[in-house]
Enzyme design. Structure first.
Site, PDB file in Angstrom:
ATOM      1  N   ASN A 287       0.849  -1.190   0.000  1.00 50.18           N
ATOM      2  CA  ASN A 287       0.000   0.000   0.000  1.00 50.18           C
ATOM      3  C   ASN A 287       0.883   1.240   0.000  1.00 50.18           C
ATOM      4  O   ASN A 287       1.674   1.447   0.934  1.00 50.18           O
ATOM      5  CB  ASN A 287      -0.894  -0.018   1.246  1.00 50.18           C
ATOM      6  CG  ASN A 287      -1.896   1.132   1.242  1.00 50.18           C
ATOM      7  OD1 ASN A 287      -1.531   2.266   0.969  1.00 50.18           O
ATOM      8  ND2 ASN A 287      -3.142   0.823   1.542  1.00 50.18           N
TER       9      ASN A 287
ATOM     10  N   ASP B 117      -0.048   4.424   0.001  1.00 51.90           N
ATOM     11  CA  ASP B 117      -0.714   5.646   0.488  1.00 51.90           C
ATOM     12  C   ASP B 117       0.249   6.637   1.121  1.00 51.90           C
ATOM     13  O   ASP B 117       0.192   7.840   0.863  1.00 51.90           O
ATOM     14  CB  ASP B 117      -1.738   5.300   1.579  1.00 51.90           C
ATOM     15  CG  ASP B 117      -2.946   4.577   1.073  1.00 51.90           C
ATOM     16  OD1 ASP B 117      -3.740   4.110   1.908  1.00 51.90           O
ATOM     17  OD2 ASP B 117      -3.113   4.469  -0.150  1.00 51.90           O
ATOM     18  N   HIS B 118       1.125   6.137   1.975  1.00 55.59           N
ATOM     19  CA  HIS B 118       1.862   7.080   2.826  1.00 55.59           C
ATOM     20  C   HIS B 118       3.108   7.657   2.179  1.00 55.59           C
ATOM     21  O   HIS B 118       3.731   8.568   2.727  1.00 55.59           O
ATOM     22  CB  HIS B 118       2.091   6.459   4.206  1.00 55.59           C
ATOM     23  CG  HIS B 118       0.773   6.189   4.868  1.00 55.59           C
ATOM     24  ND1 HIS B 118      -0.138   7.200   5.114  1.00 55.59           N
ATOM     25  CD2 HIS B 118       0.165   5.052   5.219  1.00 55.59           C
ATOM     26  CE1 HIS B 118      -1.234   6.668   5.631  1.00 55.59           C
ATOM     27  NE2 HIS B 118      -1.084   5.379   5.687  1.00 55.59           N
TER      28      HIS B 118
ATOM     29  N   HIS C 143      -5.390   3.785  -1.572  1.00 55.37           N
ATOM     30  CA  HIS C 143      -6.679   4.153  -1.000  1.00 55.37           C
ATOM     31  C   HIS C 143      -7.013   5.568  -1.451  1.00 55.37           C
ATOM     32  O   HIS C 143      -6.412   6.528  -0.975  1.00 55.37           O
ATOM     33  CB  HIS C 143      -6.576   4.061   0.519  1.00 55.37           C
ATOM     34  CG  HIS C 143      -7.871   4.329   1.223  1.00 55.37           C
ATOM     35  ND1 HIS C 143      -7.928   4.372   2.602  1.00 55.37           N
ATOM     36  CD2 HIS C 143      -9.132   4.577   0.783  1.00 55.37           C
ATOM     37  CE1 HIS C 143      -9.179   4.616   2.975  1.00 55.37           C
ATOM     38  NE2 HIS C 143      -9.916   4.743   1.884  1.00 55.37           N
TER      39      HIS C 143
ATOM     40  N   ARG D 152      -9.074   8.248  -0.874  1.00 50.38           N
ATOM     41  CA  ARG D 152     -10.021   8.669   0.147  1.00 50.38           C
ATOM     42  C   ARG D 152     -10.893   9.810  -0.363  1.00 50.38           C
ATOM     43  O   ARG D 152     -10.453  10.610  -1.191  1.00 50.38           O
ATOM     44  CB  ARG D 152      -9.279   9.149   1.409  1.00 50.38           C
ATOM     45  CG  ARG D 152      -8.778   8.047   2.295  1.00 50.38           C
ATOM     46  CD  ARG D 152      -8.075   8.623   3.518  1.00 50.38           C
ATOM     47  NE  ARG D 152      -7.888   7.626   4.543  1.00 50.38           N
ATOM     48  CZ  ARG D 152      -8.733   7.410   5.553  1.00 50.38           C
ATOM     49  NH1 ARG D 152      -9.854   8.120   5.634  1.00 50.38           N
ATOM     50  NH2 ARG D 152      -8.482   6.474   6.449  1.00 50.38           N
TER      51      ARG D 152
ATOM     52  N   ARG E 126      -6.693  13.002   1.267  1.00 46.34           N
ATOM     53  CA  ARG E 126      -5.618  13.429   2.161  1.00 46.34           C
ATOM     54  C   ARG E 126      -4.248  12.931   1.693  1.00 46.34           C
ATOM     55  O   ARG E 126      -3.232  13.507   2.032  1.00 46.34           O
ATOM     56  CB  ARG E 126      -5.882  12.993   3.598  1.00 46.34           C
ATOM     57  CG  ARG E 126      -5.784  11.497   3.791  1.00 46.34           C
ATOM     58  CD  ARG E 126      -5.938  11.102   5.233  1.00 46.34           C
ATOM     59  NE  ARG E 126      -7.294  11.345   5.738  1.00 46.34           N
ATOM     60  CZ  ARG E 126      -7.720  10.891   6.917  1.00 46.34           C
ATOM     61  NH1 ARG E 126      -6.909  10.200   7.693  1.00 46.34           N
ATOM     62  NH2 ARG E 126      -8.947  11.123   7.338  1.00 46.34           N
TER      63      ARG E 126
ATOM     64  N   GLU F 270      -8.511   0.706  -2.862  1.00 41.49           N
ATOM     65  CA  GLU F 270      -9.342   0.772  -1.651  1.00 41.49           C
ATOM     66  C   GLU F 270     -10.260   1.980  -1.788  1.00 41.49           C
ATOM     67  O   GLU F 270      -9.802   3.072  -2.166  1.00 41.49           O
ATOM     68  CB  GLU F 270      -8.473   0.918  -0.404  1.00 41.49           C
ATOM     69  CG  GLU F 270      -7.690  -0.338  -0.107  1.00 41.49           C
ATOM     70  CD  GLU F 270      -6.876  -0.215   1.155  1.00 41.49           C
ATOM     71  OE1 GLU F 270      -6.528   0.903   1.530  1.00 41.49           O
ATOM     72  OE2 GLU F 270      -6.575  -1.245   1.766  1.00 41.49           O
TER      73      GLU F 270
ATOM     74  N   THR G 285      -7.779   4.150   8.968  1.00 38.74           N
ATOM     75  CA  THR G 285      -8.965   3.304   9.041  1.00 38.74           C
ATOM     76  C   THR G 285      -9.072   2.697  10.427  1.00 38.74           C
ATOM     77  O   THR G 285      -8.111   2.103  10.925  1.00 38.74           O
ATOM     78  CB  THR G 285      -8.869   2.187   7.983  1.00 38.74           C
ATOM     79  OG1 THR G 285      -8.852   2.816   6.705  1.00 38.74           O
ATOM     80  CG2 THR G 285     -10.050   1.247   8.065  1.00 38.74           C
TER      81      THR G 285
ATOM     82  N   GLU H 213     -10.963  -9.021   3.365  1.00 39.25           N
ATOM     83  CA  GLU H 213      -9.681  -8.647   3.974  1.00 39.25           C
ATOM     84  C   GLU H 213      -9.937  -8.463   5.456  1.00 39.25           C
ATOM     85  O   GLU H 213     -10.659  -7.550   5.865  1.00 39.25           O
ATOM     86  CB  GLU H 213      -9.106  -7.374   3.368  1.00 39.25           C
ATOM     87  CG  GLU H 213      -7.783  -6.988   4.022  1.00 39.25           C
ATOM     88  CD  GLU H 213      -6.999  -5.934   3.280  1.00 39.25           C
ATOM     89  OE1 GLU H 213      -7.180  -5.798   2.054  1.00 39.25           O
ATOM     90  OE2 GLU H 213      -6.210  -5.220   3.931  1.00 39.25           O
TER      91      GLU H 213
ATOM     92  N   HIS I  95      -3.636  -4.187   7.671  1.00 37.58           N
ATOM     93  CA  HIS I  95      -3.687  -3.023   8.558  1.00 37.58           C
ATOM     94  C   HIS I  95      -2.816  -3.211   9.792  1.00 37.58           C
ATOM     95  O   HIS I  95      -3.054  -4.067  10.635  1.00 37.58           O
ATOM     96  CB  HIS I  95      -5.098  -2.630   8.993  1.00 37.58           C
ATOM     97  CG  HIS I  95      -5.096  -1.216   9.524  1.00 37.58           C
ATOM     98  ND1 HIS I  95      -5.389  -0.119   8.753  1.00 37.58           N
ATOM     99  CD2 HIS I  95      -4.766  -0.740  10.742  1.00 37.58           C
ATOM    100  CE1 HIS I  95      -5.264   0.982   9.496  1.00 37.58           C
ATOM    101  NE2 HIS I  95      -4.889   0.642  10.695  1.00 37.58           N
TER     102      HIS I  95
HETATM  103  C1  DXP Z   1      -7.963  -0.156   4.846  1.00 40.69           C
HETATM  104  C2  DXP Z   1      -6.667  -0.010   5.517  1.00 40.69           C
HETATM  105  O1  DXP Z   1      -6.402  -0.520   6.569  1.00 40.69           O
HETATM  106  C3  DXP Z   1      -5.627   0.807   4.909  1.00 40.69           C
HETATM  107  O2  DXP Z   1      -5.201   0.269   3.734  1.00 40.69           O
HETATM  108  C4  DXP Z   1      -6.162   2.168   4.639  1.00 40.69           C
HETATM  109  O3  DXP Z   1      -5.529   2.708   3.536  1.00 40.69           O
HETATM  110  C5  DXP Z   1      -5.878   2.978   5.851  1.00 40.69           C
HETATM  111  O4  DXP Z   1      -6.148   4.315   5.540  1.00 40.69           O
HETATM  112  P1  DXP Z   1      -4.890   5.306   5.459  1.00 40.69           P
HETATM  113  O5  DXP Z   1      -4.031   4.793   4.345  1.00 40.69           O
HETATM  114  O6  DXP Z   1      -5.529   6.623   5.181  1.00 40.69           O
HETATM  115  O7  DXP Z   1      -4.198   5.189   6.784  1.00 40.69           O
HETATM  116  N1  LIG Z   2      -5.705  -2.663   3.901  1.00 39.52           N
HETATM  117  C1  LIG Z   2      -4.480  -2.549   4.666  1.00 39.52           C
HETATM  118  C2  LIG Z   2      -3.447  -1.849   3.845  1.00 39.52           C
HETATM  119  O1  LIG Z   2      -3.583  -1.715   2.642  1.00 39.52           O
HETATM  120  C3  LIG Z   2      -2.255  -1.325   4.505  1.00 39.52           C
HETATM  121  O2  LIG Z   2      -2.519  -0.961   5.825  1.00 39.52           O
HETATM  122  P1  LIG Z   2      -1.251  -0.405   6.650  1.00 39.52           P
HETATM  123  O3  LIG Z   2      -0.165  -1.439   6.542  1.00 39.52           O
HETATM  124  O4  LIG Z   2      -0.855   0.886   6.001  1.00 39.52           O
HETATM  125  O5  LIG Z   2      -1.757  -0.236   8.060  1.00 39.52           O
END
Ligand code: DXP
Ligand SMILES: NCC(=O)COP(=O)(O)O
Length: 239
Positions: A7, A9-10, A43, A45, A49, A70, A101, A151, A191
């Protein structure tokens, strides 16, 4: 052996700190693939963000492995998913005030909307996973509303402090995984998984995929994304 969904996202969280152009999640995805990522997860959102619409559209073109979006079960996100066509979509809950989340999606309490969203996505050729708490009733409801996969939210296990709590949350994951397997649902977990707590989770039989992000990105800050993913893959291969 479980697939690794990375993932990213960060990576976007760091970029959004300055609302700039770097680090680019598109670069991160390529680096993660070089490290052995089997799936790229992001994700989008509602509050944008971190991941932006531009990231998703470019990643659809550049990612060579499976792309997992996501998303909240909203009309806006369904329209985006049906336009971009990720390989997979994972329905997740969202609350603007949340830091990340917090819990799983309440399928039991939102059956009609989840069933309709799942149907729309599957008719668009997108494999659908439900991000749920490791609770039998939620697993049953995911099967009943047409999910291809569940999941299991590993946050309670990951955040547990004392060994008694860790054992309790681990047992919940084992029980929910057994129900998912019995219902022939593809089994994902995610997560809060990291380089320490993932090994125990791998003892759960027939996990198809782990989705891990924050911990990999955190390590990538020091060793680079390719190496961080490679090290997590080594943990999964060792089992
Ligand atoms: C669903 C999950 O647990 C994560 O993949 C989700 O992306 C958490 O959201 P953030 O990435 O915004 O922390
Ligand atoms: N659905 C969980 C995910 O994609 C990653 O969660 P995390 O490892 O960033 O807490």
């Amino acid at each position: 052996m479980a697939r690794l969904g990375v993932n990213i996202d960060h990576v976007a969280t760091i970029r959004q700190a300055r609302r700039g152009r770097e680090p680019d999640p598109v670069w991160a995805a390529a680096a993660a693939e070089l490290g052995g990522a089997d799936v790229i997860t992001l994700h989008l959102r509602e509050d944008r963000r971190h991941i932006q619409d531009r990231d998703l559209r470019i990643l659809r073109e550049t990612v060579q492995v499976k792309l997992n979006l996501e998303m909240a079960a909203t009309e806006e996100m369904v329209a985006i998913a049906l336009e971009v066509r990720p390989d997979k979509a994972t329905l997740v809950p969202e609350r603007r005030e949340e830091i990340t989340t917090e819990g799983g999606l309440d399928i039991v309490g939102n059956r009609t909307r989840i069933e309709e969203t799942t149907k729309q996505l599957r008719e668009g050729g997108i494999e659908v996973s439900h991000f749920i708490d490791p609770v039998t009733e939620q697993v049953d409801a995911s099967r009943a509303t047409g999910a291809d996969a569940v999941e299991l939210h590993t946050g309670a296990y990951a955040n547990a402090i004392d060994s008694e709590s860790i054992d309790k949350e681990f047992r919940a994951l084992v029980q929910a995984a057994n129900v998912a397997r019995t219902l022939e649902l593809t089994l994902h977990l995610g997560h809060g998984l990291n380089y320490v707590n993932t090994t125990r989770v791998l003892a759960i039989p027939e996990i198809d995929e782990l989705n891990i992000g924050h911990s990999i990105v955190s390590r990538a800050v020091f060793v680079g994304m390719t190496q961080a993913v490679r090290e997590m893959k080594e943990i999964i291969v060792r089992g």
